[in-house]
Design a protein around this motif. Structure first.
Motif, PDB file in Angstrom:
ATOM      1  N   PHE A  43     -11.585 -11.142 -10.819  1.00 28.07           N
ATOM      2  CA  PHE A  43     -12.787 -10.395 -10.442  1.00 28.07           C
ATOM      3  C   PHE A  43     -14.078 -11.141 -10.735  1.00 28.07           C
ATOM      4  CE2 PHE A  43     -10.575  -6.045 -11.012  1.00 28.07           C
ATOM      5  CZ  PHE A  43     -10.040  -6.168  -9.747  1.00 28.07           C
ATOM      6  N   PHE A  44     -14.087 -11.905 -11.820  1.00 23.55           N
ATOM      7  CA  PHE A  44     -15.390 -12.405 -12.267  1.00 23.55           C
ATOM      8  C   PHE A  44     -15.539 -13.913 -12.204  1.00 23.55           C
ATOM      9  CE2 PHE A  44     -14.664  -8.332 -14.510  1.00 23.55           C
ATOM     10  CZ  PHE A  44     -15.611  -7.602 -13.820  1.00 23.55           C
ATOM     11  N   LEU A  74       2.238   1.708  -3.527  1.00 20.79           N
ATOM     12  CA  LEU A  74       1.243   2.176  -4.505  1.00 20.79           C
ATOM     13  C   LEU A  74       0.972   3.659  -4.298  1.00 20.79           C
ATOM     14  CD1 LEU A  74      -1.250  -0.838  -4.515  1.00 20.79           C
ATOM     15  CD2 LEU A  74       0.124  -0.049  -6.432  1.00 20.79           C
ATOM     16  N   TRP A 126      -4.717   4.539 -11.743  1.00 18.31           N
ATOM     17  CA  TRP A 126      -4.626   3.090 -11.667  1.00 18.31           C
ATOM     18  C   TRP A 126      -4.022   2.665 -10.319  1.00 18.31           C
ATOM     19  CZ3 TRP A 126      -0.731  -0.816 -12.145  1.00 18.31           C
ATOM     20  CH2 TRP A 126      -1.168  -2.047 -12.644  1.00 18.31           C
ATOM     21  N   LEU A 181       0.834  -1.211   0.000  1.00 19.71           N
ATOM     22  CA  LEU A 181       0.000   0.000   0.000  1.00 19.71           C
ATOM     23  C   LEU A 181       0.860   1.247   0.000  1.00 19.71           C
ATOM     24  CD1 LEU A 181      -2.913  -0.977   2.375  1.00 19.71           C
ATOM     25  CD2 LEU A 181      -2.971  -0.598  -0.077  1.00 19.71           C
ATOM     26  N   PHE A 222     -11.966  -0.960 -13.029  1.00 18.57           N
ATOM     27  CA  PHE A 222     -10.514  -1.186 -13.008  1.00 18.57           C
ATOM     28  C   PHE A 222     -10.006  -1.937 -14.239  1.00 18.57           C
ATOM     29  CE2 PHE A 222      -6.544  -3.111 -11.495  1.00 18.57           C
ATOM     30  CZ  PHE A 222      -5.889  -1.965 -11.084  1.00 18.57           C
ATOM     31  N   PRO A 223     -10.639  -3.070 -14.607  1.00 18.78           N
ATOM     32  CA  PRO A 223     -10.163  -3.744 -15.824  1.00 18.78           C
ATOM     33  C   PRO A 223     -10.349  -2.871 -17.066  1.00 18.78           C
ATOM     34  CG  PRO A 223     -11.595  -5.190 -14.565  1.00 18.78           C
ATOM     35  CD  PRO A 223     -11.694  -3.838 -13.937  1.00 18.78           C
ATOM     36  N   THR A 257      -7.615  -0.413 -17.132  1.00 22.05           N
ATOM     37  CA  THR A 257      -6.406  -1.133 -17.521  1.00 22.05           C
ATOM     38  C   THR A 257      -6.384  -1.321 -19.037  1.00 22.05           C
ATOM     39  OG1 THR A 257      -6.573  -2.296 -15.429  1.00 22.05           O
ATOM     40  CG2 THR A 257      -5.047  -3.192 -17.040  1.00 22.05           C
ATOM     41  N   ALA A 279      -5.761   0.429  -7.480  1.00 20.08           N
ATOM     42  CA  ALA A 279      -5.064  -0.793  -7.057  1.00 20.08           C
ATOM     43  C   ALA A 279      -4.919  -0.764  -5.537  1.00 20.08           C
ATOM     44  CB  ALA A 279      -3.705  -0.901  -7.735  1.00 20.08           C
ATOM     45  N   MET A 337     -14.769  -2.789  -9.524  1.00 17.99           N
ATOM     46  CA  MET A 337     -14.351  -4.031 -10.167  1.00 17.99           C
ATOM     47  C   MET A 337     -14.644  -4.006 -11.668  1.00 17.99           C
ATOM     48  SD  MET A 337     -14.787  -7.473  -7.949  1.00 17.99           S
ATOM     49  CE  MET A 337     -16.431  -7.664  -8.423  1.00 17.99           C
ATOM     50  N   ILE A 338     -15.669  -3.264 -12.066  1.00 18.92           N
ATOM     51  CA  ILE A 338     -15.932  -3.109 -13.503  1.00 18.92           C
ATOM     52  C   ILE A 338     -14.966  -2.074 -14.089  1.00 18.92           C
ATOM     53  CG2 ILE A 338     -17.615  -2.319 -15.215  1.00 18.92           C
ATOM     54  CD1 ILE A 338     -19.819  -3.313 -13.335  1.00 18.92           C
ATOM     55  N   TYR A 357     -17.670  -1.385  -4.438  1.00 19.28           N
ATOM     56  CA  TYR A 357     -16.645  -2.359  -4.818  1.00 19.28           C
ATOM     57  C   TYR A 357     -16.936  -2.927  -6.206  1.00 19.28           C
ATOM     58  CZ  TYR A 357     -13.986  -6.760  -4.552  1.00 19.28           C
ATOM     59  OH  TYR A 357     -13.167  -7.817  -4.802  1.00 19.28           O
ATOM     60  N   ARG A 358     -18.203  -3.266  -6.450  1.00 20.07           N
ATOM     61  CA  ARG A 358     -18.558  -3.852  -7.744  1.00 20.07           C
ATOM     62  C   ARG A 358     -18.306  -2.887  -8.894  1.00 20.07           C
ATOM     63  NH1 ARG A 358     -21.559  -8.551  -7.402  1.00 20.07           N
ATOM     64  NH2 ARG A 358     -21.713  -9.028  -5.194  1.00 20.07           N
ATOM     65  N   LEU A 398      -8.208  -1.703  -3.994  1.00 23.52           N
ATOM     66  CA  LEU A 398      -8.491  -3.144  -4.032  1.00 23.52           C
ATOM     67  C   LEU A 398      -7.687  -3.898  -2.979  1.00 23.52           C
ATOM     68  CD1 LEU A 398      -8.593  -3.641  -7.887  1.00 23.52           C
ATOM     69  CD2 LEU A 398     -10.524  -3.812  -6.308  1.00 23.52           C
ATOM     70  N   HIS A 399      -6.407  -3.545  -2.853  1.00 23.22           N
ATOM     71  CA  HIS A 399      -5.583  -4.260  -1.870  1.00 23.22           C
ATOM     72  C   HIS A 399      -5.992  -3.927  -0.456  1.00 23.22           C
ATOM     73  CE1 HIS A 399      -3.100  -4.882  -5.402  1.00 23.22           C
ATOM     74  NE2 HIS A 399      -2.687  -5.952  -4.778  1.00 23.22           N
ATOM     75  N   PHE A 436      -9.186  -5.860   0.093  1.00 23.93           N
ATOM     76  CA  PHE A 436      -9.131  -7.298   0.035  1.00 23.93           C
ATOM     77  C   PHE A 436      -8.294  -7.874   1.162  1.00 23.93           C
ATOM     78  CE2 PHE A 436      -8.147 -11.322  -2.263  1.00 23.93           C
ATOM     79  CZ  PHE A 436      -9.456 -11.710  -2.380  1.00 23.93           C
ATOM     80  N   LEU A 474      -7.037 -10.278 -14.503  1.00 20.05           N
ATOM     81  CA  LEU A 474      -8.034  -9.430 -13.845  1.00 20.05           C
ATOM     82  C   LEU A 474      -9.419 -10.030 -14.027  1.00 20.05           C
ATOM     83  CD1 LEU A 474      -6.932  -5.783 -14.705  1.00 20.05           C
ATOM     84  CD2 LEU A 474      -7.019  -6.846 -12.457  1.00 20.05           C
TER      85      LEU A 474
END
Ligand code: HEM
Lengths: 454, 285
Positions: free
Chosen positions: A409-410, A26, B232, A23, B197-198, B201, B236, B194-195, B190-191, B239-240, B243, A405
């Motif tokens: 994620f999915f 980043l 980004w 962290l 971030f990718p 990227t 990131a 999650m959409i 979060y969801r 997320l870390h 998580f 990813l």
């Protein structure tokens, strides 16, 4: 182990494995990266140097702020970042592999209570027979289970997408792959620039530090031209290039059109259209001077920036010329030149003269009318040149990252256990991600489970 | 140009939809909520037609290109993706009150574009004449829109905790009774990320691929590139933190708001305050 006497090595290892470090890294990378977007990078513009105090300038240069993405401390951050990533994976991957390859086949009493997704039915047959039916049931509804007998109970375990737990590690690996690609590129590749005058060829290009890099072949610029939109904005600038090896055109690489977004590649070296201009060296511009009162026009050939004296003593200097004046003088087009005219004993005047608008030219000047007849100057094309053998590794890393990813994620690791005991059977479910979606799937299976008559 | 009329109608529809959502918030009347969503969908449909028309008009003018080539067109597309994602979340999770906090972003974008910007269709400078422009802009803006939605949801979360305290079971009346439970808001945040971030990227990767194709370097630390990387890094970190350190709730909501602020700076701030390759409409490098 005694926590008070942990070895130094262990402390260092833990430091590099820790997510606190991740962290901090980043956030540090995000914050420090801002510096390079605010301060100019590379060659400092003179206006900037004039406006900043010398002390500041010196401190900033010392800290590498003017080339910060290549400064020792930024590179160090990236190395620590990579180390963090590697150690974290080394520490965790074995657990994940074990988790995937040696799943919990037998559910202990204690863990059974921790499931939120569960269902129970009564069975009238023996556990052996019940096991057979439920084996078929689970195989049909979810995935073929592994059956284990334990203390007179049968444990059926089935799972799906166990490998999805590796998605995160694919993402992490992809970052390292991209770094490796970048390192290959910086060690084995180069970035350069070359300008080629129409009709001439080059066999080497200049790198960023002014050094010459031989190409091993020749690139000939046959022709260069520019198209404009009606607004005067450039539409397309194109070089017609031919690659020569031993003086002969390489088959298929003769008279190739190179425009922005359409480069030319030969032997791993790529040429990108980037700039253009008029070659000033050795070129002449043609001017016609006509006395307004009538008389023979005087034809001159002048060089850019060099003053000449006319018959009547007027000084003429051509300041600059262009093949397309539209972007400087909206409403006009074609070649034009900017002249500085200093008649005897009066102040200098500066104005444009056009090749294609003689009536405009006639409105300028005092006793003399100046006309522009064009130039024998050649155009040159400016090409960025790059060789980057690491770029495929970078794209491989990017692909891995997207796949990783997506998995992380999915997709989720879904597990279902059925425990068959004397008189009853219980079903349990768990998913590593997206519990809500799995709950619906589990509920549907559990409903059918409840209907079973065993 | 008929497209500009359609864009004006779109802006108006988003304004009405937002106001209806505000009334929904105050009145708690379900059918008003449905009306808010329907008006937003109608706006989205008109918006889609308008973008298509503008595309066609550029071909009629002989400078045909996808309508994503300058600041005006990108903002219009950004607003479109925001409402599109709102529709997705509305239909999938059925918490339409989120519209009251997401539509303002879309409205703001449209209003600014319609009132404050040059709306003319311009020909493409050589640097932008590439199909990569399309892939790059679409992925980036879908990502940005997901972050906008996440930010709206996080603001709801922060308002709710500020007024109600952290106790998610406390049921206070008033405006807040329409808000989804804190747990749901946290999860939706979060969801959405999650959409996003990718997609971000992918946006960075398509940008790099284009840069490599067009001028031979996939990365040159141009301010826009760098800022996209900063964004980004922030997500990131989100997320870390979530998580592995259990950063949920308020802290996650704040990170999401900070992330969106960085996103907006990446999108607009860089163009307005810093210079680089992406100053829209600027010539070839
Ligand atoms: C120093 C660098 C990094 C380290 C040490 C690190 C470490 C970790 C760890 C330990 C996890 C949790 C895995 C688990 O418990 O199963 C994780 C998750 C993850 N990491 Fe990293 N990471 C790093 C950088 C990154 C970066 C730059 C990205 C950006 C793409 C990234 C993407 C992810 C994702 C997507 C997850 C899964 C999070 C989720 O499911 O919500 N990591 N990381």
């Amino acid at each position: 182990m005694a926590t008070t006497e942990r070895s130094f090595v262990e402390n260092v290892w833990d430091f590099f494995c820790s997510l606190k470090l991740t962290l901090s890294l980043l956030i540090s990378l995000a914050l420090t990266s801002i510096i390079g977007t605010v301060l100019p990078q590379g060659q400092l513009p003179p206006e900037y140097v004039a406006q900043i105090s010398p002390a500041k300038l010196q401190i900033y240069s010392k800290l590498g702020f003017f080339d910060m993405y290549h400064s020792w401390w930024f590179i160090t951050l990236l190395y620590v970042f990579s180390l963090n990533l590697v150690s974290c994976s080394i520490k965790r991957l074995p657990h994940v592999f074990k988790f995937v390859s040696e799943p919990t086949l037998v559910l202990g009493e204690a863990s059974r209570n921790s499931f939120s997704l569960k269902q129970e039915i009564k069975i009238s047959t023996t556990p052996e027979n019940g096991k057979e039916s439920l084996n078929k049931f689970l195989g049909a509804e979810f995935s073929s289970p592994v059956v284990t007998e334990h203390n007179g109970e049968y444990h059926l375990f089935a799972q799906k997408s166990a490998w999805s737990r590796l998605g995160v590690y694919v993402v992490h690996l992809s970052i390292l792959v991209i770094f490796i690609g970048a390192i290959i590129g910086s060690l084995a590749g180069f970035k350069g620039y070359v300008s080629i005058v129409e009709g001439t060829s080059v066999n080497a290009v200049e790198n960023r530090n002014g050094g010459q890099i031989p190409l091993g072949y020749e690139v000939l610029c046959e022709k260069f031209s520019v198209d404009f939109y009606a607004t005067g904005a450039p539409k397309e600038f194109r070089s017609i290039l031919t690659v020569l090896e031993n003086g002969k055109p390489v088959p298929g690489l003769s008279q190739v059109k190179v425009i922005v977004n359409h480069p030319l590649t030969y032997k791993g070296i790529t040429f990108y259209q980037s700039s253009y201009g008029q070659a000033t060296e050795g070129s002449e511009h043609f001017i016609t001077v006509t006395p307004r009162a009538g008389g023979t026009p005087e034809k001159l050939a002048v060089r850019e920036g060099v003053g000449v004296t006319l018959k009547d003593g007027t000084q003429l200097k051509l300041l600059e010329a262009t093949q397309e004046v539209r972007q400087f003088a909206p409403g006009y087009s074609g070649p034009a030149a900017r002249l500085e005219i200093t008649p005897k004993s009066s102040a200098p005047q500066i104005f444009l003269v056009f090749k294609d608008f003689p009536e405009m030219n006639a409105q300028r000047g005092d006793a003399l009318i100046f006309g522009y007849d064009g130039t024998n100057a050649k155009m040159y094309t400016g090409l960025q040149v790059a060789k980057d053998p690491g770029v495929w590794v970078v794209w491989l890393g990017c692909t891995l990252m997207i796949i990783g990813l997506f998995i992380a994620f999915f997709m989720s690791h879904k597990r279902i256990w059925v425990v068959v005991s004397k008189g009853h059977a219980r079903i349990y479910g768990n998913a590593s991600k997206n519990q809500a979606a799995f709950e619906m799937q589990f509920d549907a299976i559990a409903d059918k489970f409840k209907q079973l008559k065993i | 140009m008929t497209s500009s009329m359609f864009f004006n109608v779109t802006t108006f529809a988003y304004l009405i939809s937002m106001l209806v959502f505000f009334v929904f918030l105050a009145s708690k009347n379900k059918s008003i909520g449905v009306a808010g969503s329907l008006i937003a969908y109608a706006g989205l449909a008109i918006h889609t037609v308008a973008i298509g028309l503008r595309w066609k008009e550029s071909y009629d003018m002989g400078v045909g290109h996808a309508p994503m080539s300058n600041l005006y067109e990108s903002i219009v597309f950004f607003s479109w993706t925001i409402v599109l994602l709102f529709a997705y979340i509305d239909l999938k999770y059925k918490y339409r009150i989120i519209g009251a906090f997401v539509l303002p972003f879309a409205l703001l974008g449209m209003a600014w574009a319609q009132l404050g910007m040059n709306t003319g269709i311009e020909p493409l400078v050589p640097a932008l004449q590439s199909n990569w422009l399309l892939y790059h802009v679409i992925t980036c803006f879908l990502g940005y829109a997901a972050f906008a939605v996440a930010c709206g949801i996080s603001i709801m979360y922060l308002i709710k905790t500020a007024l109600e305290g952290d106790n998610s079971s406390a049921q206070s009346g008033g405006l807040l009774s329409m808000f989804p439970p804190l747990k749901v808001l946290d999860d939706l945040n979060y969801r959405a990320i999650m959409i996003g971030f990718p997609l971000l990227t992918l946006g960075i990767i398509t940008g790099a691929a284009w840069a490599n194709y067009a001028w031979g370097t996939y990365w040159s630390w141009d301010p826009k590139e760098t800022w996209s990387l900063i964004v980004w890094f922030v997500y990131a970190a989100f997320l870390h933190a979530r998580f592995t350190r259990g950063w949920v709730g308020k802290r996650a909501a704040w990170l999401s708001v900070i992330g969106f602020a960085a996103t907006i700076f990446c999108y607009l701030g860089v163009n307005l305050f810093l210079s680089g390759l992406h100053s829209y409409g600027g010539g070839a490098k």
